[in-house]
Design a protein around this motif. Structure first.
Motif, short mmCIF file in Angstrom:
data_model
loop_
_atom_site.label_atom_id
_atom_site.label_comp_id
_atom_site.label_asym_id
_atom_site.label_seq_id
_atom_site.Cartn_x
_atom_site.Cartn_y
_atom_site.Cartn_z
N ASP A 11 -2.83 -7.36 1.99
CA ASP A 11 -1.62 -6.98 1.26
C ASP A 11 -1.37 -5.51 1.55
O ASP A 11 -2.23 -4.83 2.11
CB ASP A 11 -1.81 -7.14 -0.25
N ASP B 112 -0.21 -1.78 -0.32
CA ASP B 112 0.01 -1.11 -1.60
C ASP B 112 1.43 -0.54 -1.63
O ASP B 112 2.21 -0.73 -0.69
CB ASP B 112 -1.06 -0.05 -1.87
N GLU B 113 1.77 0.18 -2.68
CA GLU B 113 3.15 0.66 -2.81
C GLU B 113 3.54 1.71 -1.77
O GLU B 113 4.71 1.99 -1.58
CB GLU B 113 3.41 1.21 -4.23
N TRP B 114 2.56 2.29 -1.08
CA TRP B 114 2.84 3.27 -0.03
C TRP B 114 2.78 2.66 1.37
O TRP B 114 2.94 3.35 2.36
CB TRP B 114 1.87 4.44 -0.12
N GLY B 115 2.49 1.36 1.45
CA GLY B 115 2.45 0.68 2.74
C GLY B 115 1.08 0.63 3.40
O GLY B 115 0.96 0.21 4.55
N TYR B 116 0.03 1.03 2.67
CA TYR B 116 -1.32 1.00 3.22
C TYR B 116 -1.99 -0.34 2.92
O TYR B 116 -1.74 -0.94 1.87
CB TYR B 116 -2.16 2.15 2.66
#
Length: 70
Positions: free
Chosen positions: A29, A31-35
């Motif tokens: 998946d 995270d909200e920062w694209g990591y």
């Protein structure tokens, strides 16, 4: 005897481009920062080819599939 593979992300090398999650959404998946956030480290046999493709496609060489000991 079969060796399992486990995924590992080099957090220093990763720049959060998200290609790994596009290629292997079953195990990764974002995270909200694209990591990438791994859903689990173990790679099931049926996803090994997809995991290899995601590792090879990582533009920063930050995704690794390590062999575990039997």
């Amino acid at each position: 005897m079969t060796r399992t593979r486990s995924l590992r992300v080099d957090r220093v090398a990763c720049t959060g481009q998200g290609l790994c999650a596009e290629l292997l959404p079953e195990l990764i998946d974002l995270d909200e920062w694209g990591y990438p956030v791994l859903k689990g480290r173990a790679v099931p046999d049926e996803l090994r080819a997809h995991a290899r493709r995601a590792v090879a496609a990582c533009p920063r060489l930050a995704l690794h599939a390590d062999r575990d000991r039997p």
